[in-house]
Design a protein around this motif. Structure first.
Motif, PDB file in Angstrom:
ATOM      1  N   GLU A  31      15.498 -48.494  90.213  1.00 51.62           N
ATOM      2  CA  GLU A  31      14.322 -49.093  90.844  1.00 51.62           C
ATOM      3  C   GLU A  31      13.758 -48.174  91.925  1.00 51.62           C
ATOM      4  N   HIS A  32      14.649 -47.534  92.671  1.00 54.12           N
ATOM      5  CA  HIS A  32      14.184 -46.616  93.716  1.00 54.12           C
ATOM      6  C   HIS A  32      13.429 -45.436  93.104  1.00 54.12           C
ATOM      7  N   GLU A  33      13.965 -44.871  92.035  1.00 57.87           N
ATOM      8  CA  GLU A  33      13.300 -43.734  91.403  1.00 57.87           C
ATOM      9  C   GLU A  33      11.981 -44.153  90.754  1.00 57.87           C
ATOM     10  N   GLN A  34      11.929 -45.337  90.199  1.00 56.36           N
ATOM     11  CA  GLN A  34      10.666 -45.827  89.651  1.00 56.36           C
ATOM     12  C   GLN A  34       9.626 -45.993  90.756  1.00 56.36           C
ATOM     13  N   GLY A  35      10.098 -46.292  91.971  1.00 59.91           N
ATOM     14  CA  GLY A  35       9.187 -46.357  93.104  1.00 59.91           C
ATOM     15  C   GLY A  35       8.532 -45.012  93.376  1.00 59.91           C
ATOM     16  N   HIS A  36       9.284 -43.923  93.191  1.00 61.09           N
ATOM     17  CA  HIS A  36       8.694 -42.594  93.326  1.00 61.09           C
ATOM     18  C   HIS A  36       7.589 -42.385  92.298  1.00 61.09           C
ATOM     19  N   TYR A  37       7.850 -42.798  91.082  1.00 61.09           N
ATOM     20  CA  TYR A  37       6.880 -42.577  90.006  1.00 61.09           C
ATOM     21  C   TYR A  37       5.596 -43.360  90.242  1.00 61.09           C
ATOM     22  N   ARG A  38       5.689 -44.489  90.906  1.00 64.11           N
ATOM     23  CA  ARG A  38       4.487 -45.300  91.152  1.00 64.11           C
ATOM     24  C   ARG A  38       3.473 -44.566  92.024  1.00 64.11           C
ATOM     25  N   PHE A  39       3.943 -43.623  92.842  1.00 60.22           N
ATOM     26  CA  PHE A  39       2.986 -42.857  93.637  1.00 60.22           C
ATOM     27  C   PHE A  39       2.084 -42.012  92.743  1.00 60.22           C
ATOM     28  N   ALA A  40       2.613 -41.534  91.641  1.00 67.91           N
ATOM     29  CA  ALA A  40       1.795 -40.785  90.694  1.00 67.91           C
ATOM     30  C   ALA A  40       0.736 -41.673  90.070  1.00 67.91           C
ATOM     31  N   LEU A  41       1.117 -42.892  89.700  1.00 68.49           N
ATOM     32  CA  LEU A  41       0.155 -43.822  89.108  1.00 68.49           C
ATOM     33  C   LEU A  41      -0.926 -44.188  90.112  1.00 68.49           C
ATOM     34  N   ASP A  42      -0.534 -44.361  91.376  1.00 70.42           N
ATOM     35  CA  ASP A  42      -1.517 -44.676  92.408  1.00 70.42           C
ATOM     36  C   ASP A  42      -2.492 -43.514  92.606  1.00 70.42           C
ATOM     37  N   ALA A  43      -1.960 -42.289  92.588  1.00 68.21           N
ATOM     38  CA  ALA A  43      -2.823 -41.125  92.731  1.00 68.21           C
ATOM     39  C   ALA A  43      -3.838 -41.056  91.593  1.00 68.21           C
ATOM     40  N   ALA A  44      -3.372 -41.271  90.360  1.00 70.14           N
ATOM     41  CA  ALA A  44      -4.267 -41.202  89.208  1.00 70.14           C
ATOM     42  C   ALA A  44      -5.344 -42.280  89.281  1.00 70.14           C
ATOM     43  N   ALA A  45      -4.965 -43.481  89.680  1.00 71.59           N
ATOM     44  CA  ALA A  45      -5.936 -44.571  89.771  1.00 71.59           C
ATOM     45  C   ALA A  45      -7.020 -44.262  90.802  1.00 71.59           C
ATOM     46  N   GLU A  46      -6.617 -43.702  91.942  1.00 66.70           N
ATOM     47  CA  GLU A  46      -7.590 -43.361  92.977  1.00 66.70           C
ATOM     48  C   GLU A  46      -8.483 -42.201  92.542  1.00 66.70           C
ATOM     49  N   ILE A  47      -7.932 -41.253  91.807  1.00 62.13           N
ATOM     50  CA  ILE A  47      -8.744 -40.150  91.290  1.00 62.13           C
ATOM     51  C   ILE A  47      -9.826 -40.677  90.357  1.00 62.13           C
ATOM     52  N   ARG A  48      -9.447 -41.551  89.447  1.00 64.91           N
ATOM     53  CA  ARG A  48     -10.451 -42.106  88.535  1.00 64.91           C
ATOM     54  C   ARG A  48     -11.520 -42.867  89.301  1.00 64.91           C
ATOM     55  N   ARG A  49     -11.095 -43.668  90.265  1.00 66.29           N
ATOM     56  CA  ARG A  49     -12.044 -44.513  90.984  1.00 66.29           C
ATOM     57  C   ARG A  49     -12.971 -43.686  91.869  1.00 66.29           C
ATOM     58  N   GLN A  50     -12.402 -42.781  92.646  1.00 65.29           N
ATOM     59  CA  GLN A  50     -13.213 -42.081  93.626  1.00 65.29           C
ATOM     60  C   GLN A  50     -14.043 -40.951  93.025  1.00 65.29           C
ATOM     61  N   LEU A  51     -13.513 -40.272  92.020  1.00 68.52           N
ATOM     62  CA  LEU A  51     -14.331 -39.238  91.386  1.00 68.52           C
ATOM     63  C   LEU A  51     -15.507 -39.859  90.639  1.00 68.52           C
ATOM     64  N   ALA A  52     -15.270 -41.015  90.010  1.00 67.61           N
ATOM     65  CA  ALA A  52     -16.365 -41.670  89.289  1.00 67.61           C
ATOM     66  C   ALA A  52     -17.466 -42.132  90.231  1.00 67.61           C
ATOM     67  N   ALA A  53     -17.134 -42.330  91.491  1.00 63.15           N
ATOM     68  CA  ALA A  53     -18.123 -42.817  92.459  1.00 63.15           C
ATOM     69  C   ALA A  53     -18.852 -41.697  93.192  1.00 63.15           C
ATOM     70  N   LEU A  54     -18.541 -40.441  92.880  1.00 62.62           N
ATOM     71  CA  LEU A  54     -19.203 -39.341  93.579  1.00 62.62           C
ATOM     72  C   LEU A  54     -20.709 -39.358  93.296  1.00 62.62           C
ATOM     73  N   PRO A  55     -21.523 -39.128  94.310  1.00 58.17           N
ATOM     74  CA  PRO A  55     -22.978 -39.100  94.096  1.00 58.17           C
ATOM     75  C   PRO A  55     -23.385 -37.796  93.416  1.00 58.17           C
ATOM     76  N   PRO A  56     -24.583 -37.745  92.857  1.00 55.52           N
ATOM     77  CA  PRO A  56     -25.059 -36.504  92.234  1.00 55.52           C
ATOM     78  C   PRO A  56     -25.113 -35.362  93.251  1.00 55.52           C
ATOM     79  N   GLN A  57     -24.853 -34.161  92.750  1.00 51.63           N
ATOM     80  CA  GLN A  57     -24.954 -32.955  93.558  1.00 51.63           C
ATOM     81  C   GLN A  57     -26.074 -32.071  93.027  1.00 51.63           C
ATOM     82  N   ARG A  58     -26.495 -31.113  93.845  1.00 49.73           N
ATOM     83  CA  ARG A  58     -27.650 -30.282  93.486  1.00 49.73           C
ATOM     84  C   ARG A  58     -27.400 -29.475  92.221  1.00 49.73           C
ATOM     85  N   ASN A  59     -26.127 -29.098  91.987  1.00 49.68           N
ATOM     86  CA  ASN A  59     -25.781 -28.387  90.762  1.00 49.68           C
ATOM     87  C   ASN A  59     -24.352 -28.732  90.386  1.00 49.68           C
ATOM     88  N   CYS A  60     -23.978 -28.390  89.178  1.00 51.03           N
ATOM     89  CA  CYS A  60     -22.662 -28.796  88.675  1.00 51.03           C
ATOM     90  C   CYS A  60     -21.530 -28.015  89.327  1.00 51.03           C
TER      91      CYS A  60
END
Length: 202
Positions: free
Chosen positions: A134-163
């Motif tokens: 259970e303790h080691e699975q707790g470590h792995y959950r940080f990876a899942l949290d990171a991925a979820a935040e990446i999907r959420r926050q990158l998708a919310a980025l506003p348009p930029q002047r160029n790619c």
């Protein structure tokens, strides 16, 4: 145990990692704007002993090693990868899709003499091994949290002047989100004393 994540900004393909003779847990979530995949491999190393002290020593001697050579009774490694597609529009460059892939591995002890040991020691071992997992699975959950935040926050980025500007911003944000979870993982071990504060004692 803790281990910081490695990360990679990838092109459109993210190859799967498969380890033979391991227990694999996989999850795939697909939406119109993002996909998330994860794969967790669980492997075991053998230990032997007839007393709690012998089992603890066996784990200390044979447990998985960190990059600095330190040994742990259980060990978790994870990495988060992300990719995305960009699209130039009249109002600037936007991200069309953000995909993440989490790969993780957990290494745990397997007591080879469990079935022939006395009942009291078996009970203590099963409680210990359950809490360790259970303790080691707790470590792995940080990876899942990171991925979820990446999907959420990158998708919310506003348009930029160029790619190019958008790609730089997206990758910097992704890296910072992984680093945030790495720091939380460090605190997880510190606050729990590597699980001991939650009863992880043999």
């Amino acid at each position: 145990m803790w281990l910081s994540a490695t990360l990679r900004a990838l092109p459109n393909r993210m190859p799967a990692l498969r380890t033979p003779r391991s227990i694999i847990a996989a999850l795939l979530f697909v939406a119109s704007h993002a996909s998330a995949s994860e794969q967790l491999d669980i492997s075991y190393y053998p230990i032997s002993g007839d007393t709690p002290a012998q089992l603890l020593q066996a784990m200390q001697d044979n447990g998985p090693q960190a990059d600095d050579g330190s040994r742990f009774h259980g060990y978790t490694r994870w990495n988060v990868r992300w990719n995305y597609r960009t699209n130039s529009r009249s109002n600037g460059c936007v991200l069309q899709r953000v995909d993440t892939q989490v790969n993780g591995s957990i290494t745990l002890p397997e007591w080879t003499g469990e079935h022939t040991a006395d009942a009291k020691l078996r009970e203590r071992w099963r409680n210990y091994s359950t809490l360790l997992r259970e303790h080691e699975q707790g470590h792995y959950r940080f990876a899942l949290d990171a991925a979820a935040e990446i999907r959420r926050q990158l998708a919310a980025l506003p348009p930029q002047r160029n790619c190019d500007a958008l790609v730089q911003q997206a990758n910097q944000l992704g890296a910072s989100l992984v680093e945030l979870q790495r720091q939380r993982e460090i605190a997880y071990d510190r606050d729990s004393n590597h699980g001991r504060n939650n009863g992880l004692e043999l």
